[in-house]
Scaffold this motif. Structure first.
Motif, PDB file in Angstrom:
ATOM      1  N   LEU A  53      -2.249   0.207  -0.765  1.00  0.00           N
ATOM      2  CA  LEU A  53      -1.740   1.124  -1.789  1.00  0.00           C
ATOM      3  C   LEU A  53      -0.309   1.570  -1.514  1.00  0.00           C
ATOM      4  N   ARG A  54      -0.026   1.839  -0.235  1.00  0.00           N
ATOM      5  CA  ARG A  54       1.310   2.334   0.121  1.00  0.00           C
ATOM      6  C   ARG A  54       2.377   1.305  -0.257  1.00  0.00           C
ATOM      7  N   LEU A  55       2.115   0.029   0.100  1.00  0.00           N
ATOM      8  CA  LEU A  55       3.078  -1.031  -0.211  1.00  0.00           C
ATOM      9  C   LEU A  55       3.176  -1.252  -1.714  1.00  0.00           C
ATOM     10  N   SER A  56       2.038  -1.129  -2.416  1.00  0.00           N
ATOM     11  CA  SER A  56       2.048  -1.354  -3.864  1.00  0.00           C
ATOM     12  C   SER A  56       2.871  -0.278  -4.566  1.00  0.00           C
ATOM     13  N   VAL A  57       2.698   0.970  -4.139  1.00  0.00           N
ATOM     14  CA  VAL A  57       3.471   2.057  -4.747  1.00  0.00           C
ATOM     15  C   VAL A  57       4.960   1.850  -4.461  1.00  0.00           C
ATOM     16  N   PHE A  58       5.262   1.407  -3.242  1.00  0.00           N
ATOM     17  CA  PHE A  58       6.657   1.139  -2.885  1.00  0.00           C
ATOM     18  C   PHE A  58       7.247   0.058  -3.807  1.00  0.00           C
ATOM     19  N   GLN A  59       6.455  -0.983  -4.077  1.00  0.00           N
ATOM     20  CA  GLN A  59       6.944  -2.055  -4.949  1.00  0.00           C
ATOM     21  C   GLN A  59       7.087  -1.581  -6.393  1.00  0.00           C
ATOM     22  N   ASP A 142       5.382 -16.392   9.591  1.00  0.00           N
ATOM     23  CA  ASP A 142       4.504 -16.888  10.666  1.00  0.00           C
ATOM     24  C   ASP A 142       4.058 -15.736  11.564  1.00  0.00           C
ATOM     25  N   ALA A 143       4.998 -14.809  11.833  1.00  0.00           N
ATOM     26  CA  ALA A 143       4.650 -13.663  12.695  1.00  0.00           C
ATOM     27  C   ALA A 143       3.570 -12.812  12.043  1.00  0.00           C
ATOM     28  N   LEU A 144       3.666 -12.625  10.724  1.00  0.00           N
ATOM     29  CA  LEU A 144       2.620 -11.880  10.009  1.00  0.00           C
ATOM     30  C   LEU A 144       1.271 -12.554  10.209  1.00  0.00           C
ATOM     31  N   ARG A 145       1.263 -13.877  10.016  1.00  0.00           N
ATOM     32  CA  ARG A 145       0.005 -14.622  10.136  1.00  0.00           C
ATOM     33  C   ARG A 145      -0.513 -14.550  11.566  1.00  0.00           C
ATOM     34  N   ALA A 146       0.402 -14.655  12.535  1.00  0.00           N
ATOM     35  CA  ALA A 146      -0.018 -14.581  13.937  1.00  0.00           C
ATOM     36  C   ALA A 146      -0.613 -13.208  14.252  1.00  0.00           C
ATOM     37  N   LEU A 147      -0.184 -12.181  13.501  1.00  0.00           N
ATOM     38  CA  LEU A 147      -0.753 -10.842  13.697  1.00  0.00           C
ATOM     39  C   LEU A 147      -1.955 -10.631  12.761  1.00  0.00           C
ATOM     40  N   ALA A 148      -2.613 -11.736  12.416  1.00  0.00           N
ATOM     41  CA  ALA A 148      -3.855 -11.717  11.630  1.00  0.00           C
ATOM     42  C   ALA A 148      -3.688 -11.014  10.292  1.00  0.00           C
ATOM     43  N   THR A 149      -2.520 -11.191   9.676  1.00  0.00           N
ATOM     44  CA  THR A 149      -2.254 -10.567   8.381  1.00  0.00           C
ATOM     45  C   THR A 149      -1.954 -11.656   7.360  1.00  0.00           C
ATOM     46  N   ASP A 150      -2.719 -11.668   6.278  1.00  0.00           N
ATOM     47  CA  ASP A 150      -2.533 -12.671   5.237  1.00  0.00           C
ATOM     48  C   ASP A 150      -1.246 -12.343   4.469  1.00  0.00           C
ATOM     49  N   PRO A 151      -0.260 -13.242   4.470  1.00  0.00           N
ATOM     50  CA  PRO A 151       1.008 -12.916   3.775  1.00  0.00           C
ATOM     51  C   PRO A 151       0.839 -12.720   2.278  1.00  0.00           C
ATOM     52  N   ILE A 152      -0.180 -13.355   1.691  1.00  0.00           N
ATOM     53  CA  ILE A 152      -0.396 -13.153   0.243  1.00  0.00           C
ATOM     54  C   ILE A 152      -0.865 -11.712   0.015  1.00  0.00           C
ATOM     55  N   GLU A 153      -1.758 -11.266   0.874  1.00  0.00           N
ATOM     56  CA  GLU A 153      -2.272  -9.899   0.739  1.00  0.00           C
ATOM     57  C   GLU A 153      -1.171  -8.868   1.027  1.00  0.00           C
ATOM     58  N   TYR A 154      -0.409  -9.128   2.069  1.00  0.00           N
ATOM     59  CA  TYR A 154       0.579  -8.141   2.520  1.00  0.00           C
ATOM     60  C   TYR A 154       1.845  -8.153   1.670  1.00  0.00           C
ATOM     61  N   LEU A 155       2.270  -9.346   1.229  1.00  0.00           N
ATOM     62  CA  LEU A 155       3.557  -9.451   0.537  1.00  0.00           C
ATOM     63  C   LEU A 155       3.425  -9.663  -0.975  1.00  0.00           C
ATOM     64  N   VAL A 156       2.510 -10.545  -1.385  1.00  0.00           N
ATOM     65  CA  VAL A 156       2.486 -10.936  -2.797  1.00  0.00           C
ATOM     66  C   VAL A 156       1.718  -9.916  -3.654  1.00  0.00           C
ATOM     67  N   VAL A 157       0.540  -9.472  -3.177  1.00  0.00           N
ATOM     68  CA  VAL A 157      -0.267  -8.554  -4.003  1.00  0.00           C
ATOM     69  C   VAL A 157       0.518  -7.284  -4.398  1.00  0.00           C
ATOM     70  N   PRO A 158       1.199  -6.613  -3.458  1.00  0.00           N
ATOM     71  CA  PRO A 158       1.961  -5.420  -3.879  1.00  0.00           C
ATOM     72  C   PRO A 158       3.064  -5.743  -4.888  1.00  0.00           C
TER      73      PRO A 158
END
Lengths: 271, 253
Positions: A53-59, A142-158
């Protein structure tokens, strides 16, 4: 992840004998396929409430608030121009009282949604591609993925939510600004009768006209966020490529917005 | 399922891109609580190997098993629980440039563990302390030197206390004192926390000091895989040339 790889069909790859296609057509279909895949991925994450939610509001703030001044000014100036043209034409036809309604109709049906979408594609879409492309080039994805974070979830969805939710609001403001622009022109220009500018609007402008225009912008928001994010994520890791991807994102957005506009206009305004 | 005795198993791994074969049939195992060193010329696919093990690249063929589980073909969602037990230190650190050092280091904690803010701050400064970067919490990556960024990258990976750590050129670009301190840190993590490490580097002496086993890759193939002692004494001309750092020999640039 397929969307992280550059879209290409190797020159030496033999074509499919059962479905022969020219290279350009094959690339176009593959590109559309990727956008559909990315959209499905994003929707499945939203359905599972995997939304930050925080990232989505920021976007939303990035896309909405930051694009508001330029979207409003663009719509206002366009309203002034078409207001002037309509007033002259309406005057010649003896229906001057309808000039304001014509501006309102044009803004809410077509100019408001499309102009605001172009402004957001140029301003926010290009920024999305440049940011994600730079992240790709510097291995941050790649660093996001290595930290077990899906880039689509973290970057694209917001970014998707930011564009899809804010574009209708920006367009609503843009529609108003356009009508107001026509009025400003009617006050300035002697050919137009400012006193009757607003009179024909309430009786003739239907709510559906405005709503259908705003519905179109939901689709434009999807196009802008998905194209911009895809170009950034699939960018080759080089600074020159980030620039190319950004240009490509804006060009593809404009073309796809127009293509979607033709289809949506036929569907939403059948009469 | 019985836990595998190996932390990492690589089976006949082939990775091709753009018609070029980068990795050509690699097979090796990395035992738990051990340290494997990977050395080789620039461009021989060492970093590509680490990215295949981390699941960031998909092998053209072959298999990669982490704790006995194949990771080839897993989705990002399926990979997430496996990656939570792994850490990676990237060659150019790959810090998130829009975040401060503290936000970078806390990233994994904030994403995967619900902790009070005080606890996060404490763990961040502890993690930064381990790599000698205390007091840099409020800085942005652009304000750091290359070596400092690399150390923050290591702190970011270590904060989740991974079981398996992948280091891509951990000491490249560092001054000798910091490099030695970092080597000490890697050795102590392996020893005290039972961490498994794979270290990719050109620094032969560093590898020999830290690792139980050392592998040399040349033109995408394993040309040697043995203990540091055995590699020091080997008569293989490829390995000898690399270990001794000679310009003349079978490897030509």
């Amino acid at each position: 992840m397929i969307v992280l790889e550059p879209l290409e069909i190797p020159k030496d790859q033999p074509g499919n004998p059962w479905f022969p296609l020219p290279r350009g057509a094959a690339l176009f279909l593959a590109y559309l396929g990727r956008l559909v895949y990315l959209h499905g991925y994003v929707l499945s994450l939203i359905a599972r409430r995997r939304v930050d939610l925080r990232l989505s509001v920021f976007q939303m703030a990035t896309v909405g608030v930051a694009s508001l001044p330029i979207a409003t000014i663009t719509a206002l100036l366009s309203g002034m121009v078409i207001g002037y043209h309509f007033a002259v034409q309406a005057g010649q036809l003896g229906v001057s009282a309808y000039a304001g309604w014509l501006v309102a109709e044009t803004m809410s049906r077509e100019l408001g949604p499309v102009l605001v979408a172009f402004v957001v594609a140029a301003r926010a879409g290009s920024a999305m591609t440049a940011e994600l492309g730079t992240m790709k080039a510097t291995e941050q994805i790649d660093a996001l993925r290595a930290l077990a974070t899906d880039p689509i979830e973290y970057l694209v969805v917001p970014r998707y939510l930011g564009a899809v939710l804010m574009l209708p609001l920006l367009t609503f403001v843009g529609d108003f600004a356009g009508v107001l622009g026509g009025y400003v022109m009617s006050v300035i220009a002697p050919q137009i009768n400012a006193r009757v500018y607003f009179t024909a609007i309430p009786a003739n402008l239907e709510a559906w006209t405005i709503i259908a225009g705003l519905l179109k912008t939901l689709v434009f928001g999807m196009v802008i966020s998905l194209v911009a994010c895809h170009e950034g994520l699939s960018c080759r890791p080089a600074s020159e490529e980030v620039g190319r991807a950004t240009t490509r994102a804006v060009v593809y957005c404009i073309m796809l917005i127009y293509a979607a506009d033709v289809a949506l206009t036929a569907i939403l305004y059948p009469g | 399922m019985e836990p595998s005795e190996f932390a990492v198993q690589v089976r006949d791994l082939v990775y091709r891109v753009g018609g070029r074969t980068i990795l050509d049939g690699l097979t090796f195992n990395v035992g738990r609580n051990s340290c494997l060193g990977v050395m080789g010329m620039s461009g021989t696919g060492k970093s590509t190997l680490l990215k295949n093990i981390m699941g960031l690249l998909r092998p053209t063929s072959g298999d990669v098993l982490i704790n006995g589980q194949s990771i080839v073909g897993l989705s990002e969602q399926e990979m997430a629980p496996i990656r939570r037990k792994m850490g990676m230190c990237f060659q150019y650190a790959a810090l998130f440039d829009s975040m401060t050092v503290a936000e970078n280091v806390a990233f994994g904690l904030r994403r995967h563990q619900r902790l009070p803010e005080d606890e996060i701050r404490r763990r961040v400064s502890e993690s930064l302390g381990r790599v000698g970067m205390e007091g840099t919490e409020a800085l942005y990556p652009a304000e750091l030197s290359g070596g400092m960024r690399k150390r923050v990258g290591i702190a970011r990976a270590l904060i989740l206390e991974p079981e398996l750590m992948l280091y891509d050129e951990p000491s490249a670009g560092l001054d000798p004192i910091t490099a030695a301190r970092l080597d000490g840190l890697i050795a102590s993590l392996d020893r005290e926390r039972g961490m498994t490490s794979i270290i990719v580097t050109h620094e032969v002496e560093e590898l020999f000091a830290l690792c139980d086993m050392v592998m040399m890759i040349h033109e995408g193939k394993i040309v040697a895989l043995d203990t540091p002692q055995a590699l020091r004494e080997t008569s293989d001309p490829l390995v000898r040339q690399f270990v001794e750092g000679r310009a003349d020999g079978p490897i030509t640039v």
